[in-house]
Design a protein around this motif. Structure first.
Motif, PDB file in Angstrom:
ATOM      1  N   GLU A 170       2.940  75.304 -15.398  1.00  0.00           N
ATOM      2  CA  GLU A 170       3.081  76.604 -16.053  1.00  0.00           C
ATOM      3  C   GLU A 170       1.830  76.959 -16.846  1.00  0.00           C
ATOM      4  N   GLU A 174      -0.390  80.234 -16.238  1.00  0.00           N
ATOM      5  CA  GLU A 174      -0.670  81.153 -17.345  1.00  0.00           C
ATOM      6  C   GLU A 174      -2.174  81.373 -17.488  1.00  0.00           C
ATOM      7  N   GLN A 178      -4.248  84.954 -17.166  1.00  0.00           N
ATOM      8  CA  GLN A 178      -5.208  85.411 -18.167  1.00  0.00           C
ATOM      9  C   GLN A 178      -6.594  85.632 -17.563  1.00  0.00           C
ATOM     10  N   GLU A 190       2.023  85.769 -12.390  1.00  0.00           N
ATOM     11  CA  GLU A 190       3.265  85.905 -13.148  1.00  0.00           C
ATOM     12  C   GLU A 190       4.477  85.522 -12.306  1.00  0.00           C
ATOM     13  N   ILE A 193       4.586  81.793 -12.406  1.00  0.00           N
ATOM     14  CA  ILE A 193       5.110  81.319 -13.692  1.00  0.00           C
ATOM     15  C   ILE A 193       6.633  81.352 -13.674  1.00  0.00           C
TER      16      ILE A 193
END
Length: 381
Positions: A170, A174, A178, A190, A193
């Motif tokens: 995860e 992430e 970013q 996303e 995730i």
């Protein structure tokens, strides 16, 4: 997961302008014209590595593996025995499933140019496909050290997730979100995730330890009522009764049931158990919290697509509407487009492959924050 075209191959400003048209054509889906544009550029500027990489990625992403290998061989004729040419050929061999050959080619690329991030990224992917996760992670770390890149972070997350290291995966995804340069990259990260969090629901088991139905939920967020493989598949009546039980325990209340596709006797039983009237698709009302039901998903049916998309859009947009899409059975084949929120049982080659449903297990999945039904208003307005 990987994109050879996105690594920094240092094209100059003039080359960037020339590539812009080919890129635009590719984004517009005009593949033949895009290929012609890339080929024209390769004829005019055969030394332009970015053009070779983008054209290669166009073929790779389209599943045209043999053509990608032929293009890599053309690059070898131009660049000779260089890290770049070895890397392209190694990437093509990966797509063909020839992993040992791909790894050998990429090792030659490292020897020729140990500072090319793309080489280490592809080597990490080849090692991952061969099941050597430790080597894959080492190679990806080297790639990221040479050139921080969202695709490397996404692949690192995939390797960690498959190893059952969900929290570390995860973090990697992430980081990819970013570092994303485009909305599409961010959206994909996303999604990964969300999938990783659903896989974490089954910790400490690894993905390979999960049943097909559990992996289906982890990958898509769709609840499966019968998750355990078995020799005696559940009938329609059993699946309908289980759905009604999960609906009652979850507090779901529907204002209308719309049956699409072929009728089946258990549908009347479903309406009776839920205390909800059966109506035609002409009476569809998102505000009534409709339950869209079919024996199996009707992927080619315009009405099914329209109603399923409306339900999903209402849920995503936070509008007055709500509702849920339920299919008694659903093909488990990879690549199947998912339009359903709850599935009774997965099928393999058209045959149901599970034993009795597990209402408690389905309820726990439905309550997971990553489920498709999470946060959805499931009662009439």
């Amino acid at each position: 997961m990987r994109t050879t075209a996105s690594y920094d191959l240092f094209p100059d400003a003039r080359s960037e302008r020339a590539l812009a048209r080919a890129r635009w054509l590719a984004r517009e889906g005009r593949m033949r014209e895009a290929e012609s544009a890339y080929n024209e550029m390769l004829t005019a500027q055969p030394e332009l590595k970015a053009c070779w990489a983008e054209y290669f990625e166009l073929l790779r992403s389209s599943g045209r593996r043999e053509e990608a290998l032929r293009l890599a061989d053309r690059a070898r004729a131009t660049f000779r025995d260089t890290g770049f040419s070895f890397t392209l050929r190694g990437a093509a061999l990966i797509e063909l499933g020839r992993y040992p050959e791909a790894l050998a080619e990429l090792e030659r690329a490292v020897e020729a140019d140990p500072d090319l991030a793309l080489t280490w990224h592809e080597l990490g992917y080849a090692a991952y496909k061969l099941g050597d996760k430790s080597r894959a992670l080492l190679a990806l770390d080297r790639a990221f050290g040479l050139e921080p890149h969202t695709d490397t972070l996404k692949l690192r997350g995939q390797v960690l997730r498959d190893a059952g290291r969900y929290q570390a995966a995860e973090v990697a995804f992430e980081g990819a979100a970013q570092a994303a340069e485009h909305a599409e990259q961010r959206t994909e990260a996303e999604r990964e995730i969300a999938a990783t969090r659903r896989y974490g629901f089954y910790a400490p088991r690894r993905p390979d330890d999960l049943s097909p139905a559990e992996r289906w939920f982890a990958d898509t967020g769709t609840v499966v009522l019968a998750p355990t493989p078995g020799p005696v598949p559940p009938g329609d009546e059993t699946l309908v009764a289980t759905f009604a039980e999960v609906a009652a325990d979850s507090g779901w209340q529907f204002g209308q049931i719309i049956l699409l596709g072929p009728t089946f006797p258990a549908c009347d039983d479903l309406a009776e158990r839920l205390g909800t009237p059966l109506v035609t698709d002409a009476a569809f009302d998102p505000a009534a919290c409709p339950l869209i039901v079919a024996l199996r998903p009707l992927s080619a049916d315009r009405t099914w697509i329209r109603l399923a998309e409306t339900v999903a859009a209402e849920a995503a947009g936070g509008g007055r509407g709500g509702g849920l899409v339920f299919a008694l059975e659903h093909p488990a084949e990879a690549g199947t487009t998912v339009t359903t929120d709850v599935i009774g049982v997965l099928t393999d080659a058209g045959k149901r492959r599970a034993r009795a449903p597990n209402p408690a297990h389905a309820l726990s999945e439905a309550q997971h924050p990553g489920a498709r039904v999470a946060g959805r208003r499931l009662r009439p307005a």
